[in-house]
Write a protein that holds these residues in place. Sequence first.
Motif, PDB file in Angstrom:
ATOM      1  N   SER A   1      -2.995  -7.767  -7.330  1.00  0.00           N
ATOM      2  CA  SER A   1      -2.502  -8.758  -6.388  1.00  0.00           C
ATOM      3  C   SER A   1      -1.500  -8.073  -5.488  1.00  0.00           C
ATOM      4  N   ALA A   2      -1.792  -8.053  -4.199  1.00  0.00           N
ATOM      5  CA  ALA A   2      -0.839  -7.473  -3.258  1.00  0.00           C
ATOM      6  C   ALA A   2       0.367  -8.398  -3.128  1.00  0.00           C
ATOM      7  N   PHE A   3       0.214  -9.641  -3.581  1.00  0.00           N
ATOM      8  CA  PHE A   3       1.322 -10.587  -3.481  1.00  0.00           C
ATOM      9  C   PHE A   3       2.345 -10.411  -4.593  1.00  0.00           C
TER      10      PHE A   3
ATOM     11  N   PRO B   1       3.777   8.189  -2.985  1.00  0.00           N
ATOM     12  CA  PRO B   1       5.175   8.315  -3.406  1.00  0.00           C
ATOM     13  C   PRO B   1       5.227   8.793  -4.851  1.00  0.00           C
ATOM     14  N   ASN B   2       6.390   9.105  -5.306  1.00  0.00           N
ATOM     15  CA  ASN B   2       6.610   9.597  -6.670  1.00  0.00           C
ATOM     16  C   ASN B   2       5.842  10.861  -6.987  1.00  0.00           C
TER      17      ASN B   2
ATOM     18  N   PHE C   1       2.964   1.693   0.365  1.00  0.00           N
ATOM     19  CA  PHE C   1       3.799   2.431   1.318  1.00  0.00           C
ATOM     20  C   PHE C   1       4.654   1.435   2.093  1.00  0.00           C
ATOM     21  N   PRO C   2       5.715   0.936   1.459  1.00  0.00           N
ATOM     22  CA  PRO C   2       6.488  -0.151   2.069  1.00  0.00           C
ATOM     23  C   PRO C   2       7.191   0.226   3.374  1.00  0.00           C
TER      24      PRO C   2
ATOM     25  N   ALA D   1      -2.768  -5.155   3.065  1.00  0.00           N
ATOM     26  CA  ALA D   1      -1.687  -5.684   2.230  1.00  0.00           C
ATOM     27  C   ALA D   1      -1.404  -4.746   1.053  1.00  0.00           C
ATOM     28  N   LEU D   2      -2.455  -4.190   0.470  1.00  0.00           N
ATOM     29  CA  LEU D   2      -2.267  -3.240  -0.642  1.00  0.00           C
ATOM     30  C   LEU D   2      -1.588  -1.966  -0.146  1.00  0.00           C
TER      31      LEU D   2
END
Length: 303
Positions: A146-148, A213-214, A183-184, A177-178
């Motif tokens: 869930s991307a939410f 990331p990470n 990658f915010p 959305a994912l």
Amino acid sequence: MAIPGRIVQEEKNYFIIDTARGTLRAATRGLLKKDSKRVCVGDMVDCEVTNSDTREGIILTIHERTSCLIRPPLANLTQVILVCTVKEPPLDLEATDRFLVCTSAYGLTPALVFNKSDRLTDAEQASLGLITAVYRRCGYTTIITSAFNGSGLEELMGICAGRVSAFAGLSGVGKSALLSKIFPDRAFRLGEVSGPTGRGTHTTTCVTLLPLPNPPNGGYIADTPGIAFVDLPLVPEEDIAGYFPELEQQIGKCKFNNCIHENEPGCRVRELVDAGEIAAWRVEHYLKMFKEMIVRRRRYNEK
Ligand code: GDP
Ligand code: ZN
């Protein structure tokens, strides 16, 4: 001294290269220049730093590719993640099975992501459970996300470690959305890709590979909200079963060795379908592709 790196982005006259010693902005040099059209995002290259202050360099050589996508241009892709939803848009299992055959035929690793899990009723969750069980039994990586609310995202990032991945899937399933969740810090073109093939209207846009990331797990995900997954390559119809792992395992076990598992006597595949060990709809989709290949081969031979 030459250092290896990967092209992650293309700019007007430069390529952005990710190396163990940071990012480099480099052009292709001399000899390579006339081939420069062939250099594309995803390529592994050797480069040389020409100015360590401005982090500029030149590309010396390109390594051989393991794969090359044409639309969008992307080299060395290893994994394609099909994002689907149970509803909005509704799940299309035939398209999913075609995708699985197609990626395998191209030598790419497929993965299935069922997104929008937050939207499911208990009944829908149960039916999704049956479907994912079928795919998992076949050996496919299957993740519910869930991307939410972020569920399944860590697992999704886990399968991208050490690989070059891209998302595929219908418009509206939540690919952007994912990507935004993973990658915010970046903006994605939410809902920009359209049409049943996921082939966008912005075909000129180049792909950028985003390092996961990470670190140190490595790996990149293409920033495109969906690559176009074109038609099946032309393969002999008798090879199609080999792209269905559960049918592949039964090769040689039917009474007739040219059994196509339609309604021949002594068909091991049919026995397993009746026993509930092989999903009937998978065999149906296999047969459809099998027959389609016969037609396509005939047409091809006539030409
Ligand atoms: P894309 O076309 O595959 O890139 O899909 P988008 O990322 O643009 O998403 C399409 C729509 O679905 C948007 O309105 C999103 O807000 C919504 N959406 C995406 N992921 C989820 C999810 O996990 N849960 C819910 N409820 N909605 C989602
Ligand atoms: Zn059979």
